[in-house]
Design a protein around this motif. Sequence first.
Motif, mmCIF file in Angstrom:
data_model
loop_
_atom_site.group_PDB
_atom_site.id
_atom_site.type_symbol
_atom_site.label_atom_id
_atom_site.label_comp_id
_atom_site.label_asym_id
_atom_site.label_seq_id
_atom_site.Cartn_x
_atom_site.Cartn_y
_atom_site.Cartn_z
ATOM 1 N N ARG A 1 0.820 -1.216 0.000
ATOM 2 C CA ARG A 1 0.000 0.000 0.000
ATOM 3 C C ARG A 1 0.855 1.269 0.000
ATOM 4 O O ARG A 1 0.338 2.366 0.214
ATOM 5 C CB ARG A 1 -0.932 0.019 1.212
ATOM 6 C CG ARG A 1 -1.781 -1.205 1.346
ATOM 7 C CD ARG A 1 -3.148 -1.264 0.759
ATOM 8 N NE ARG A 1 -3.874 -0.050 0.589
ATOM 9 C CZ ARG A 1 -4.707 0.141 -0.420
ATOM 10 N NH1 ARG A 1 -4.873 -0.787 -1.344
ATOM 11 N NH2 ARG A 1 -5.387 1.255 -0.536
ATOM 12 N N ALA A 2 2.128 1.142 -0.279
ATOM 13 C CA ALA A 2 3.020 2.306 -0.294
ATOM 14 C C ALA A 2 2.617 3.266 -1.417
ATOM 15 O O ALA A 2 2.194 2.849 -2.492
ATOM 16 C CB ALA A 2 4.467 1.861 -0.481
ATOM 17 N N SER A 3 2.752 4.560 -1.138
ATOM 18 C CA SER A 3 2.526 5.584 -2.162
ATOM 19 C C SER A 3 3.368 6.799 -1.810
ATOM 20 O O SER A 3 3.870 6.923 -0.692
ATOM 21 C CB SER A 3 1.042 5.957 -2.253
ATOM 22 O OG SER A 3 0.607 6.519 -1.038
ATOM 23 N N LEU B 1 3.166 -6.927 -12.262
ATOM 24 C CA LEU B 1 2.935 -7.124 -13.695
ATOM 25 C C LEU B 1 3.220 -5.842 -14.479
ATOM 26 O O LEU B 1 3.921 -5.869 -15.495
ATOM 27 C CB LEU B 1 1.502 -7.594 -13.942
ATOM 28 C CG LEU B 1 1.101 -7.834 -15.395
ATOM 29 C CD1 LEU B 1 1.952 -8.938 -16.026
ATOM 30 C CD2 LEU B 1 -0.383 -8.183 -15.464
ATOM 31 N N ALA B 2 2.693 -4.716 -14.006
ATOM 32 C CA ALA B 2 2.933 -3.441 -14.693
ATOM 33 C C ALA B 2 4.410 -3.088 -14.699
ATOM 34 O O ALA B 2 4.965 -2.682 -15.726
ATOM 35 C CB ALA B 2 2.124 -2.328 -14.035
ATOM 36 N N LEU C 1 6.260 -1.678 -6.371
ATOM 37 C CA LEU C 1 7.310 -1.182 -7.259
ATOM 38 C C LEU C 1 7.081 0.261 -7.681
ATOM 39 O O LEU C 1 7.667 0.739 -8.650
ATOM 40 C CB LEU C 1 7.451 -2.096 -8.478
ATOM 41 C CG LEU C 1 8.161 -3.409 -8.135
ATOM 42 C CD1 LEU C 1 7.867 -4.492 -9.159
ATOM 43 C CD2 LEU C 1 9.648 -3.186 -7.982
ATOM 44 N N GLN C 2 6.224 0.959 -6.931
ATOM 45 C CA GLN C 2 5.993 2.388 -7.119
ATOM 46 C C GLN C 2 5.723 2.757 -8.577
ATOM 47 O O GLN C 2 6.432 3.544 -9.196
ATOM 48 C CB GLN C 2 7.152 3.195 -6.542
ATOM 49 C CG GLN C 2 7.278 3.073 -5.037
ATOM 50 C CD GLN C 2 6.095 3.706 -4.327
ATOM 51 O OE1 GLN C 2 6.054 4.905 -4.155
ATOM 52 N NE2 GLN C 2 5.128 2.904 -3.928
ATOM 53 N N VAL C 3 4.689 2.165 -9.133
ATOM 54 C CA VAL C 3 4.264 2.429 -10.502
ATOM 55 C C VAL C 3 3.365 3.664 -10.503
ATOM 56 O O VAL C 3 2.462 3.779 -9.679
ATOM 57 C CB VAL C 3 3.515 1.211 -11.092
ATOM 58 C CG1 VAL C 3 2.978 1.518 -12.478
ATOM 59 C CG2 VAL C 3 4.427 -0.009 -11.112
ATOM 60 N N ASN C 4 3.589 4.553 -11.439
ATOM 61 C CA ASN C 4 2.783 5.766 -11.523
ATOM 62 C C ASN C 4 1.675 5.572 -12.559
ATOM 63 O O ASN C 4 1.968 5.376 -13.743
ATOM 64 C CB ASN C 4 3.648 6.966 -11.896
ATOM 65 C CG ASN C 4 2.911 8.260 -11.711
ATOM 66 O OD1 ASN C 4 1.851 8.462 -12.285
ATOM 67 N ND2 ASN C 4 3.467 9.139 -10.896
ATOM 68 N N PRO C 5 0.410 5.628 -12.133
ATOM 69 C CA PRO C 5 -0.674 5.378 -13.087
ATOM 70 C C PRO C 5 -0.769 6.422 -14.192
ATOM 71 O O PRO C 5 -1.229 6.112 -15.292
ATOM 72 C CB PRO C 5 -1.929 5.391 -12.208
ATOM 73 C CG PRO C 5 -1.548 6.129 -10.982
ATOM 74 C CD PRO C 5 -0.073 5.905 -10.789
ATOM 75 N N ARG C 6 -0.312 7.631 -13.971
ATOM 76 C CA ARG C 6 -0.348 8.640 -15.049
ATOM 77 C C ARG C 6 0.631 8.272 -16.155
ATOM 78 O O ARG C 6 0.336 8.457 -17.332
ATOM 79 C CB ARG C 6 -0.002 10.022 -14.493
ATOM 80 C CG ARG C 6 -1.095 10.610 -13.619
ATOM 81 C CD ARG C 6 -0.659 11.925 -13.086
ATOM 82 N NE ARG C 6 0.624 11.714 -12.398
ATOM 83 C CZ ARG C 6 1.034 12.388 -11.344
ATOM 84 N NH1 ARG C 6 0.313 13.351 -10.870
ATOM 85 N NH2 ARG C 6 2.184 12.121 -10.781
ATOM 86 N N ASP D 1 -2.702 -3.806 -5.666
ATOM 87 C CA ASP D 1 -2.729 -5.262 -5.740
ATOM 88 C C ASP D 1 -1.320 -5.725 -6.128
ATOM 89 O O ASP D 1 -0.806 -5.318 -7.181
ATOM 90 C CB ASP D 1 -3.743 -5.721 -6.792
ATOM 91 C CG ASP D 1 -3.642 -7.204 -7.050
ATOM 92 O OD1 ASP D 1 -3.907 -7.991 -6.126
ATOM 93 O OD2 ASP D 1 -3.268 -7.572 -8.185
ATOM 94 N N PRO D 2 -0.663 -6.534 -5.287
ATOM 95 C CA PRO D 2 0.725 -6.920 -5.574
ATOM 96 C C PRO D 2 0.942 -7.529 -6.956
ATOM 97 O O PRO D 2 1.882 -7.165 -7.657
ATOM 98 C CB PRO D 2 1.054 -7.915 -4.460
ATOM 99 C CG PRO D 2 0.176 -7.482 -3.323
ATOM 100 C CD PRO D 2 -1.109 -7.044 -3.984
ATOM 101 N N TYR D 3 0.067 -8.449 -7.362
ATOM 102 C CA TYR D 3 0.231 -9.081 -8.674
ATOM 103 C C TYR D 3 0.172 -8.039 -9.788
ATOM 104 O O TYR D 3 1.018 -8.019 -10.687
ATOM 105 C CB TYR D 3 -0.842 -10.158 -8.886
ATOM 106 C CG TYR D 3 -0.765 -10.784 -10.257
ATOM 107 C CD1 TYR D 3 0.115 -11.828 -10.513
ATOM 108 C CD2 TYR D 3 -1.554 -10.313 -11.305
ATOM 109 C CE1 TYR D 3 0.206 -12.392 -11.781
ATOM 110 C CE2 TYR D 3 -1.475 -10.865 -12.570
ATOM 111 C CZ TYR D 3 -0.588 -11.900 -12.798
ATOM 112 O OH TYR D 3 -0.500 -12.440 -14.061
#
Length: 110
Positions: free
Chosen positions: A12-14, A50-51, A23-28, A44-46
């Motif tokens: 749940r890190a942000s 994946l992203a 893995l700190q993926v940025n949705p933008r 969601d970890p998976y």
Amino acid sequence: AMIERESMGRARASNSAGDSGLLQVNPRWHYDRMERLGITDLFDPYSNILAATDYLAELFARDGDLYLVLMEYNMGSAAAMKLYRQGIYSEYAVSVSKRAWELEKLHERE
């Protein structure tokens, strides 16, 4: 090693830039990738892994060098390439690579 560095294993890190999950993926930045992969929840970890791994695979296919790929993942392609062309590896790339090696050696003993 990247998960340790990016989120200390907290799904749940942000951060204030909007990076989310392990893995700190940025949705933008990865909206199209998320849509293509059917990802709706980066906590969601998976889905997060994946992203991130899809992005890493894209970077590896284009550049092929572990240090450059790690630098691009962390700071963006333009900044990473500028340092890389000068023969400079970021602290992030070096530390993630070193930790990955340590983890590999640790698991070889098991």
